[in-house]
Motif scaffolding. Structure first.
Motif, mmCIF file in Angstrom:
data_model
loop_
_atom_site.group_PDB
_atom_site.id
_atom_site.type_symbol
_atom_site.label_atom_id
_atom_site.label_comp_id
_atom_site.label_asym_id
_atom_site.label_seq_id
_atom_site.Cartn_x
_atom_site.Cartn_y
_atom_site.Cartn_z
ATOM 1 N N CYS A 109 -32.132 64.996 -0.570
ATOM 2 C CA CYS A 109 -33.083 65.592 0.224
ATOM 3 C C CYS A 109 -32.436 65.921 1.700
ATOM 4 O O CYS A 109 -31.544 65.001 2.109
ATOM 5 C CB CYS A 109 -34.215 64.931 0.367
ATOM 6 S SG CYS A 109 -34.360 63.296 1.193
ATOM 7 N N GLY A 110 -33.041 66.709 2.327
ATOM 8 C CA GLY A 110 -32.694 67.136 3.846
ATOM 9 C C GLY A 110 -31.287 67.253 3.980
ATOM 10 O O GLY A 110 -30.515 68.267 3.371
ATOM 11 N N ASP A 132 -36.924 69.062 0.804
ATOM 12 C CA ASP A 132 -36.472 68.992 2.000
ATOM 13 C C ASP A 132 -37.339 68.773 3.096
ATOM 14 O O ASP A 132 -38.502 69.582 3.226
ATOM 15 C CB ASP A 132 -35.780 70.402 2.661
ATOM 16 C CG ASP A 132 -35.201 70.647 3.733
ATOM 17 O OD1 ASP A 132 -35.478 69.759 4.699
ATOM 18 O OD2 ASP A 132 -34.302 71.518 4.119
ATOM 19 N N SER A 141 -35.596 73.917 9.146
ATOM 20 C CA SER A 141 -34.457 73.660 8.031
ATOM 21 C C SER A 141 -33.494 75.035 8.201
ATOM 22 O O SER A 141 -33.780 75.914 7.570
ATOM 23 C CB SER A 141 -35.166 73.566 6.789
ATOM 24 O OG SER A 141 -34.127 73.472 5.943
ATOM 25 N N GLU A 144 -29.407 73.662 6.173
ATOM 26 C CA GLU A 144 -29.843 73.397 4.812
ATOM 27 C C GLU A 144 -30.210 74.558 3.734
ATOM 28 O O GLU A 144 -29.907 74.728 2.642
ATOM 29 C CB GLU A 144 -30.976 72.269 4.567
ATOM 30 C CG GLU A 144 -30.545 70.869 5.177
ATOM 31 C CD GLU A 144 -30.835 71.000 6.897
ATOM 32 O OE1 GLU A 144 -30.299 69.966 7.508
ATOM 33 O OE2 GLU A 144 -31.126 71.947 7.438
#
Length: 260
Positions: A109-110, A132, A141, A144
């Motif tokens: 994630c992230g 995310d 975001s 990403e």
């Protein structure tokens, strides 16, 4: 190595395995690990014994959960200059054009998308989950989203980024939409990714590396243009650090899986 990386190279097969080794922190990247990753990718550029790389995370719970929340990253007092330590953690950011296969178990994630976004393809086991959290914590975001928009259908990446912590993409769904190229049983992602890497490493390296470079050339113009806008979007859209911390401290358990 200090800082949370394990690196092994199998000379006979030409495959290096890079392991994010901070399982107690869900393999979150602190500043020391970020620096180590850059050093490892740069060293591989000069090591002819490494012809392909597998990137994975230690433990069963996570591949990587992005930047360590305890990392202190001073920022210039200008919306035109944003320091992001994750911008240099990937192989392509360090001018490495040897193939990298990601092996994912558990959460990704992230900031993990900086690494997945610069891998050639992803092998995941059935425990893998992708999400995310940025928007849930008052953050943009940016990088990403750009990287995942080049790996997933637009609607899928838009939903993942905008839903934040409300839902996770299951390994099965990630496979169906093309983020994951191979789905395997729990605990088998590393072995499956290593098998692929060994096959690739057995081919003449000049042809392999030229192919990797050609594949990335097809995406570079769009990525560079989008990345140029990212610092301003982050500077303008992120909540102050104190408010982000308050949202993070009050977080609830991430929502359920989206399998369809």
């Amino acid at each position: 190595m200090s800082g949370g990386l394990r690196v092994s190279v199998e000379k006979d097969t030409g495959v290096a395995v890079v392991t994010l080794d901070r399982p107690g922190r869900l393999n979150a990247i602190d500043l020391a690990m970020a620096a180590e990753l850059a050093e490892v990718w740069q060293a591989f550029r000069f090591d002819d014994s490494v012809r392909a790389v597998v990137l994975t995370g230690a433990g069963e719970r996570a591949f990587c959960t992005g930047i360590d929340r305890d990392a202190v990253v001073p920022q210039p007092p200008s919306p035109y200059m944003v320091d992001d330590p994750l911008l240099r953690v990937g192989p392509k950011a360090n001018d490495l054009w040897k193939p990298v296969v990601a092996a994912v178990r558990g959460m990704a994630c992230g900031g993990a998308f900086y690494l997945l976004g610069e891998s050639e393809f992803v092998v995941a086991d059935e425990t893998a989950a992708f999400f995310d959290p940025h928007t849930a914590y008052g953050m943009v975001s940016a990088y990403e989203s750009v990287l995942m928009a080049q790996r997933m259908p637009f609607g899928e990446v838009a939903r993942m980024m905008l839903m934040g912590t409300a839902e996770r993409i299951s390994a099965r769904r990630a496979y169906e939409i093309g983020l994951v190229s191979e789905l395997v049983a729990p605990g088998e992602a590393l072995a499956a990714a290593t098998r692929c890497a060994a096959v690739i490493a057995g081919h003449p390296p000049e042809g392999v590396q030229g192919t990797v470079r050609a594949l990335w050339a097809a995406k570079e113009a769009a990525r560079a243009h989008a990345f140029a806008q990212a610092p301003h979007l982050v500077a303008l859209g992120n909540l102050p650090a104190r408010q982000q911390a308050e949202l993070f401290a009050g977080r609830r358990r991430t929502g359920g899986f989206r399998v369809r």
